[in-house]
Scaffold this motif. Structure first.
Motif, mmCIF file in Angstrom:
data_model
loop_
_atom_site.group_PDB
_atom_site.id
_atom_site.type_symbol
_atom_site.label_atom_id
_atom_site.label_comp_id
_atom_site.label_asym_id
_atom_site.label_seq_id
_atom_site.Cartn_x
_atom_site.Cartn_y
_atom_site.Cartn_z
ATOM 1 N N LEU A 1 14.378 -9.806 -2.577
ATOM 2 C CA LEU A 1 15.355 -8.691 -2.586
ATOM 3 C C LEU A 1 16.665 -9.065 -3.206
ATOM 4 O O LEU A 1 17.275 -8.454 -4.009
ATOM 5 N N SER B 1 18.393 -8.049 -6.961
ATOM 6 C CA SER B 1 19.078 -7.086 -7.277
ATOM 7 C C SER B 1 20.108 -6.917 -8.337
ATOM 8 O O SER B 1 19.974 -8.094 -8.988
ATOM 9 N N ASN C 1 9.057 -1.472 -5.164
ATOM 10 C CA ASN C 1 9.631 -1.148 -6.320
ATOM 11 C C ASN C 1 10.043 -2.534 -6.996
ATOM 12 O O ASN C 1 9.853 -2.403 -8.361
ATOM 13 N N LYS D 1 18.639 4.046 -3.289
ATOM 14 C CA LYS D 1 19.201 2.959 -4.162
ATOM 15 C C LYS D 1 19.754 1.609 -3.510
ATOM 16 O O LYS D 1 19.522 0.429 -4.091
ATOM 17 N N ASP E 1 19.553 -1.381 -6.290
ATOM 18 C CA ASP E 1 18.559 -1.185 -7.336
ATOM 19 C C ASP E 1 18.694 0.128 -8.053
ATOM 20 O O ASP E 1 18.155 1.243 -7.211
ATOM 21 N N ILE F 1 15.073 2.448 -9.216
ATOM 22 C CA ILE F 1 13.919 2.950 -8.168
ATOM 23 C C ILE F 1 14.132 4.346 -8.611
ATOM 24 O O ILE F 1 15.015 5.201 -8.905
ATOM 25 N N THR G 1 21.896 -5.208 -0.995
ATOM 26 C CA THR G 1 21.027 -5.266 -2.412
ATOM 27 C C THR G 1 21.152 -3.748 -2.737
ATOM 28 O O THR G 1 21.213 -2.833 -2.114
ATOM 29 N N HIS H 1 11.877 -0.701 -1.296
ATOM 30 C CA HIS H 1 12.720 -1.580 -2.379
ATOM 31 C C HIS H 1 11.635 -2.811 -2.477
ATOM 32 O O HIS H 1 11.482 -3.086 -3.815
#
Length: 322
Positions: free
Chosen positions: A257, A261, A87, A61, A53, A56, A51, A84
């Protein structure tokens, strides 16, 4: 949906090749496999990213499979996974809180020698702040409201029934009230946070401490699960006293999650950087792209695989081992 595939899987310990049937893989629109059981730590511990992101607001990441699989039952959650999850829940519920990472929050509340460069590097915004903390191998959630200067400690192990201890040697009966202990621990959190704020010259004094009623942790390894659960309930404005099935919730977090993503279709399965599809390998099973250089650098580890076998049936290593 992709068709069923037959692919060869070589057992490196015996040198024997066997055929295994792979069921069709269903994917989210972002190009990730929707069946969370597909993701597992492989034999050689390779770092497949599951995943990604970019939203964040700190350095983390990506989640590697080694971290992702901590969402399996009976193990501690990785701090990266907790970051994660919190967030993601914050983002899909309107970004109501500023999130400080587990690593930085743990320094705020656990390091008695805070440095000014570290403190200055954390920019507190006005409003509500969430800080997942890990001290002494235990996760707690600390919330701070800059509006009323209130610090709230939510400890998954707190609010348990009074423990009664009896010693037959001296016929002594001892009552241990976790709520009283929570107040002592909470005061320690308050004093350390006040020191942090004094260094920032934001709030020299007057920080209040509070607690909330919540469902309690009944085992020794789900504190991180409860911290994520508490935050999800808070960001939705829901009560923290609702009971929690930790096994089901961990499975739920995997789906959250993966589904939230960013689009992974044009990102390398190994390094998560954008790929040039004209100079990359594409797996026929998961249809993800892999840089040729990433594929070769990882497979060089397996000296028992001959060069002619490196892209057997155009199936990537992750799919071949699942």
């Amino acid at each position: 949906m992709l068709p069923k595939l037959l692919y060869p899987n070589k057992d490196l310990s015996t040198g024997q090749r066997k055929w295994t049937t792979m069921e069709s893989l269903k994917m989210f629109d972002n190009g990730l496999i929707s069946n969370s059981s597909y993701y597992k730590e492989l034999r050689n511990g390779r770092g497949y990213i599951v995943t990604y992101d970019p939203h964040i607001n700190f350095s983390l990441k990506e989640i590697l499979v080694a971290d992702f699989v901590t969402l399996n039952e009976n193990v501690y959650l990785s701090s990266f996974v907790i970051d994660h999850c919190i967030n993601v829940f914050n983002r899909i519920n309107g970004n109501k809180f500023q999130i400080i990472s587990v690593a930085k929050s743990s320094i705020i509340f656990g390091d008695t020698t805070l440095t000014k460069p570290f403190v200055d590097g954390i920019n507190f915004l006005k409003g509500d702040i969430a800080m997942p903390v890990c001290l002494y191998n235990h996760y707690v959630l600390v919330m701070y409201s800059s509006n009323d200067m209130r610090l709230t400690l939510i400890d998954p192990l707190a609010n348990e029934s009074i423990l009664v201890m009896y010693s037959s040697n001296d016929m002594r009966l001892t009552l241990i009230d976790p709520l009283a202990n929570e107040s002592i621990i909470g005061e320690n959190y308050r004093s350390r946070f006040q020191k942090f704020m004094q260094i920032k010259q934001e709030s020299p004094c007057g920080i209040k401490l509070s607690f909330v009623n919540h469902v309690k942790q009944a085992d020794s390894y789900n504190c991180g699960t409860f911290v994520v659960y508490f935050f999800e309930r808070l960001v939705r404005g829901e009560s923290l006293t609702y009971d929690l099935n930790t096994a089901e919730y961990r499975s739920h977090l995997k789906d959250v999650l993966l589904q939230n993503s960013v689009n992974m279709k044009q990102l390398c399965l190994y390094c998560c950087q954008i790929v040039d599809i004209t100079n990359s390998f594409q797996c026929r099973s998961c249809v993800r792209y892999i840089h040729n250089k990433c594929l070769l650098s990882v497979r060089e580890i397996e000296a028992n695989i001959k060069a002619s076998e490196k892209t057997v049936n155009n199936i990537c290593d992750l799919c071949r081992e699942n």
